[in-house]
Design a protein around this motif. Structure first.
Motif, PDB file in Angstrom:
ATOM      1  N   ALA A  69      -6.090   4.956   6.135  1.00 42.53           N
ATOM      2  CA  ALA A  69      -5.405   3.669   6.234  1.00 42.53           C
ATOM      3  C   ALA A  69      -4.555   3.594   7.495  1.00 42.53           C
TER       4      ALA A  69
ATOM      5  N   ARG B 173      -8.790   4.503  -0.334  1.00 37.86           N
ATOM      6  CA  ARG B 173      -8.916   5.290   0.890  1.00 37.86           C
ATOM      7  C   ARG B 173      -7.673   6.163   1.056  1.00 37.86           C
TER       8      ARG B 173
ATOM      9  N   TYR C 292      -4.958   1.858  -7.692  1.00 35.52           N
ATOM     10  CA  TYR C 292      -4.814   3.094  -6.938  1.00 35.52           C
ATOM     11  C   TYR C 292      -5.578   2.947  -5.625  1.00 35.52           C
ATOM     12  N   ALA C 293      -5.238   3.776  -4.652  1.00 31.94           N
ATOM     13  CA  ALA C 293      -5.822   3.680  -3.310  1.00 31.94           C
ATOM     14  C   ALA C 293      -7.292   4.064  -3.318  1.00 31.94           C
TER      15      ALA C 293
ATOM     16  N   ILE D 208       1.809   2.320  -3.399  1.00 34.35           N
ATOM     17  CA  ILE D 208       0.680   2.930  -4.107  1.00 34.35           C
ATOM     18  C   ILE D 208       0.478   4.366  -3.613  1.00 34.35           C
ATOM     19  N   TYR D 209       0.561   4.568  -2.293  1.00 30.23           N
ATOM     20  CA  TYR D 209       0.405   5.929  -1.767  1.00 30.23           C
ATOM     21  C   TYR D 209       1.509   6.846  -2.269  1.00 30.23           C
TER      22      TYR D 209
ATOM     23  N   HIS E 229      -4.424   7.978   2.766  1.00 31.27           N
ATOM     24  CA  HIS E 229      -3.322   7.469   3.581  1.00 31.27           C
ATOM     25  C   HIS E 229      -3.657   7.618   5.064  1.00 31.27           C
TER      26      HIS E 229
ATOM     27  N   TRP F  20      -9.360  -1.656  -0.047  1.00 36.75           N
ATOM     28  CA  TRP F  20      -8.228  -0.739   0.073  1.00 36.75           C
ATOM     29  C   TRP F  20      -7.753  -0.219  -1.273  1.00 36.75           C
ATOM     30  N   LEU F  21      -7.973  -0.979  -2.333  1.00 37.47           N
ATOM     31  CA  LEU F  21      -7.545  -0.592  -3.677  1.00 37.47           C
ATOM     32  C   LEU F  21      -8.715  -0.606  -4.643  1.00 37.47           C
TER      33      LEU F  21
ATOM     34  N   MET G 239       0.829  -1.193   0.000  1.00 35.32           N
ATOM     35  CA  MET G 239       0.000   0.000   0.000  1.00 35.32           C
ATOM     36  C   MET G 239       0.869   1.252   0.000  1.00 35.32           C
TER      37      MET G 239
END
Length: 112
Positions: free
Chosen positions: A61, A56, A53-54, A4-5, A58, A40-41, A1
């Motif tokens: 999360a 939610r 992509y996210a 991705i962030y 950061h 989440w993704l 994650m």
């Protein structure tokens, strides 16, 4: 994650390249699929590739992860968790951190 962030949008191949361990592409795809199933993704299809992509923020999360640590290691006791963190000699609070924490405690006391 975290990858991705940091990067915003990534394919499974890009995620695989950014990981420190030499994970198989199929393992990375499985992990991405699990994260998507758990909310989440998200992904878009670009040609034959999925671009992840996210779903939610950061911050959201991070809060969710901390709630998990709180439940798993401290039986939901925020006080115990904070005491553990504050007693760790490797972790140091700056004067501004201390002031911010004092303000948050004051606000919390005022709402109770």
């Amino acid at each position: 994650m975290e990858l991705i962030y940091q990067n915003g949008r990534m394919t499974a191949t890009e995620v695989q390249a950014g990981l420190p361990d030499n994970l198989a592409n199929s393992g990375v795809r499985t992990l991405l699929s699990i994260l998507e199933r758990k909310g989440w993704l998200l992904h878009d299809e670009t040609g034959s590739k999925y671009v992840y992509y996210a779903a939610r923020s950061h911050e959201e999360a991070a809060k969710s992860a901390l709630r998990g640590v709180l439940q798993t290691f401290y039986s939901g006791s925020l006080g115990s968790m904070v005491t553990t963190l504050l007693s760790d000699r490797e972790l140091r609070l700056s004067p501004s951190d201390i002031e911010e924490i004092k303000e948050l405690i004051s606000k919390s006391e005022a709402t109770q």
